[in-house]
Scaffold this motif. Structure first.
Motif, mmCIF file in Angstrom:
data_model
loop_
_atom_site.group_PDB
_atom_site.id
_atom_site.type_symbol
_atom_site.label_atom_id
_atom_site.label_comp_id
_atom_site.label_asym_id
_atom_site.label_seq_id
_atom_site.Cartn_x
_atom_site.Cartn_y
_atom_site.Cartn_z
ATOM 1 N N GLY A 252 0.789 -1.226 0.000
ATOM 2 C CA GLY A 252 0.000 0.000 0.000
ATOM 3 C C GLY A 252 0.815 1.267 0.000
ATOM 4 O O GLY A 252 0.265 2.368 -0.098
ATOM 5 N N ASN A 253 2.150 1.139 0.098
ATOM 6 C CA ASN A 253 3.027 2.306 0.135
ATOM 7 C C ASN A 253 4.177 2.186 -0.861
ATOM 8 O O ASN A 253 5.239 2.782 -0.660
ATOM 9 N N GLY A 254 3.981 1.413 -1.930
ATOM 10 C CA GLY A 254 5.014 1.268 -2.950
ATOM 11 C C GLY A 254 5.961 0.120 -2.731
ATOM 12 O O GLY A 254 6.808 -0.158 -3.590
ATOM 13 N N GLY A 255 5.852 -0.552 -1.596
ATOM 14 C CA GLY A 255 6.691 -1.721 -1.319
ATOM 15 C C GLY A 255 5.894 -3.002 -1.469
ATOM 16 O O GLY A 255 4.808 -3.017 -2.058
ATOM 17 N N PHE A 256 6.410 -4.088 -0.904
ATOM 18 C CA PHE A 256 5.706 -5.364 -1.048
ATOM 19 C C PHE A 256 6.079 -6.322 0.075
ATOM 20 O O PHE A 256 7.130 -6.210 0.703
ATOM 21 N N LYS A 257 5.183 -7.259 0.295
ATOM 22 C CA LYS A 257 5.447 -8.388 1.169
ATOM 23 C C LYS A 257 5.550 -9.634 0.301
ATOM 24 O O LYS A 257 4.834 -9.771 -0.691
ATOM 25 N N VAL A 258 6.438 -10.531 0.660
ATOM 26 C CA VAL A 258 6.691 -11.722 -0.126
ATOM 27 C C VAL A 258 6.763 -12.930 0.798
ATOM 28 O O VAL A 258 7.283 -12.850 1.919
ATOM 29 N N VAL A 259 6.217 -14.043 0.337
ATOM 30 C CA VAL A 259 6.276 -15.306 1.064
ATOM 31 C C VAL A 259 6.819 -16.361 0.120
ATOM 32 O O VAL A 259 6.617 -16.272 -1.094
ATOM 33 N N TRP A 260 7.552 -17.344 0.643
ATOM 34 C CA TRP A 260 8.117 -18.372 -0.230
ATOM 35 C C TRP A 260 8.335 -19.674 0.531
ATOM 36 O O TRP A 260 8.268 -19.723 1.764
ATOM 37 N N GLN A 261 8.587 -20.722 -0.240
ATOM 38 C CA GLN A 261 8.941 -22.021 0.320
ATOM 39 C C GLN A 261 10.463 -22.099 0.454
ATOM 40 O O GLN A 261 11.188 -21.746 -0.476
ATOM 41 N N ALA A 262 10.912 -22.570 1.603
ATOM 42 C CA ALA A 262 12.344 -22.611 1.908
ATOM 43 C C ALA A 262 12.754 -24.031 2.274
ATOM 44 O O ALA A 262 12.242 -24.614 3.229
ATOM 45 N N GLU A 263 13.671 -24.575 1.489
ATOM 46 C CA GLU A 263 14.186 -25.907 1.776
ATOM 47 C C GLU A 263 15.058 -25.854 3.023
ATOM 48 O O GLU A 263 15.891 -24.955 3.178
ATOM 49 N N SER A 264 14.893 -26.808 3.918
ATOM 50 C CA SER A 264 15.693 -26.844 5.131
ATOM 51 C C SER A 264 16.965 -27.647 4.911
ATOM 52 O O SER A 264 17.155 -28.270 3.855
ATOM 53 N N GLU A 265 17.831 -27.658 5.887
ATOM 54 C CA GLU A 265 19.100 -28.387 5.770
ATOM 55 C C GLU A 265 18.879 -29.890 5.652
ATOM 56 O O GLU A 265 19.768 -30.614 5.209
ATOM 57 N N ASN A 266 17.683 -30.346 6.000
ATOM 58 C CA ASN A 266 17.384 -31.778 5.894
ATOM 59 C C ASN A 266 16.882 -32.170 4.506
ATOM 60 O O ASN A 266 16.684 -33.353 4.232
ATOM 61 N N GLY A 267 16.674 -31.170 3.627
ATOM 62 C CA GLY A 267 16.242 -31.459 2.266
ATOM 63 C C GLY A 267 14.774 -31.841 2.180
ATOM 64 O O GLY A 267 14.057 -31.930 3.179
ATOM 65 N N PHE A 268 14.314 -32.065 0.935
ATOM 66 C CA PHE A 268 12.919 -32.435 0.701
ATOM 67 C C PHE A 268 12.598 -33.746 1.415
ATOM 68 O O PHE A 268 13.428 -34.663 1.415
ATOM 69 N N PRO A 269 11.433 -33.889 2.072
ATOM 70 C CA PRO A 269 10.285 -32.962 2.047
ATOM 71 C C PRO A 269 10.235 -31.978 3.204
ATOM 72 O O PRO A 269 9.155 -31.510 3.556
#
Length: 301
Positions: A252-269
């Motif tokens: 709402g002020n020219g910026g943004f919020k972002v969310v994502w999936q992050a792989e952990s050190e243990n790997g998938f899944p």
């Protein structure tokens, strides 16, 4: 209640997208295979605020594009005046795919004639994404293969005016947003303020294998301007493990919020969910690496 039939022509209607019409109704577009043997066209329909199909539109939808080859991966946004701007990946020329767009009025008029040829470069263009430019036109971004032998897949962009004309570079070409070595894919884009857009994408520039996330804010009428540094992309998150599938929303002020999936050190899944907030100047507001939304055991997606 089974809902309101929008398109019930023979064969398959799929992948609907929807925008509001500024009067309580909506415009819906979809991929349509009513012409058997064709790889798929795009049709549209206007639904009035009282839930009736607009009687002035053709039954089972107006033709937005119906040419040889596949028209796929379509996305749509409101044009800000009750109409729809839609872009898609187009195979009419055979072989490689290009990017086209169209603007449809609430009355069902195709305002850009046979369509705006956003990019017709001989290399293939993929996964177009768009957002309004706040002035009746659109910013359109895509994955481009023209430099595949040098830098792998890149991100290109174009700004289209309210009348379907290209603002930046040569018509039908697009201009590079990010062409660093290795692969840039899966772009997302939104209008941050009138006349500017923020693009976010997955990036393998560091080693060609692991995925990180980068972003850029752009603006400009006759020329594109990078609003953040470095010009090859602001790092949203860089990690030794994959960071992928970003989702974004304006703040709402020219910026943004972002969310994502992050792989952990243990790997998938073992996949966690993280988030970050950037202001209009591209500054991090939630620490260097963002915040952990969920790191419960197992897969979060």
């Amino acid at each position: 209640n089974i809902g309101l039939p929008i398109g019930s022509a023979p064969s398959v209607q799929e992948a609907p997208v929807i925008t509001e019409d500024a009067d309580g109704g909506c415009i819906i577009a979809w991929r349509d295979q009513r012409h058997r043997g064709d790889a798929g066209d795009i049709y549209g329909m206007h639904v009035l605020s009282d839930g009736r199909i607009d009687p002035d539109w053709t039954e089972n939808g107006i033709v937005i594009v119906s040419v040889p080859g596949a028209q796929v991966n379509h996305e749509a946004v409101s044009d800000g005046d009750g109409g729809m701007i839609i872009s898609w990946k187009d195979g009419r020329l055979g072989g490689d795919f290009n990017v086209w767009a169209q603007r449809i009025s609430p009355q069902g008029e195709l305002l850009w004639g046979e369509g705006s040829q956003v990019c017709n470069h001989e290399a293939s263009q993929e996964t177009p994404r768009l957002c309004t430019d706040g002035n009746g036109g659109a910013f359109i971004v895509w994955v481009d293969n023209r430099n595949a032998n040098e830098s792998n897949q890149d991100i290109y962009i174009q700004r289209i005016s309210h009348n379907g004309e290209s603002h930046w570079g040569e018509p039908g070409e697009g201009i590079p947003l990010c062409t660093v070595e290795e692969e840039q894919t899966n772009p997302r884009i939104f209008n941050s303020e009138p006349g500017s857009a923020i693009v976010i994408w997955e990036d393998r520039r560091l080693d060609g294998a692991h995925v990180d996330i980068y972003a850029m804010r752009v603006s400009g009428e006759d020329d594109m301007f990078f609003e953040w540094e470095p010009e090859d992309g602001l790092a949203v998150i860089i990690d030794e493990f994959d960071q992928f599938q970003p989702g974004i929303c304006p703040d709402g002020n020219g910026g943004f919020k972002v969310v994502w999936q992050a792989e952990s050190e243990n790997g998938f899944p073992e996949i966690d969910i993280r988030a970050q907030w950037f202001n209009a100047e591209g500054e991090r507001l939630w620490g260097e690496n963002g915040v952990v939304v969920s790191d419960a055991p197992g897969l979060q997606s």
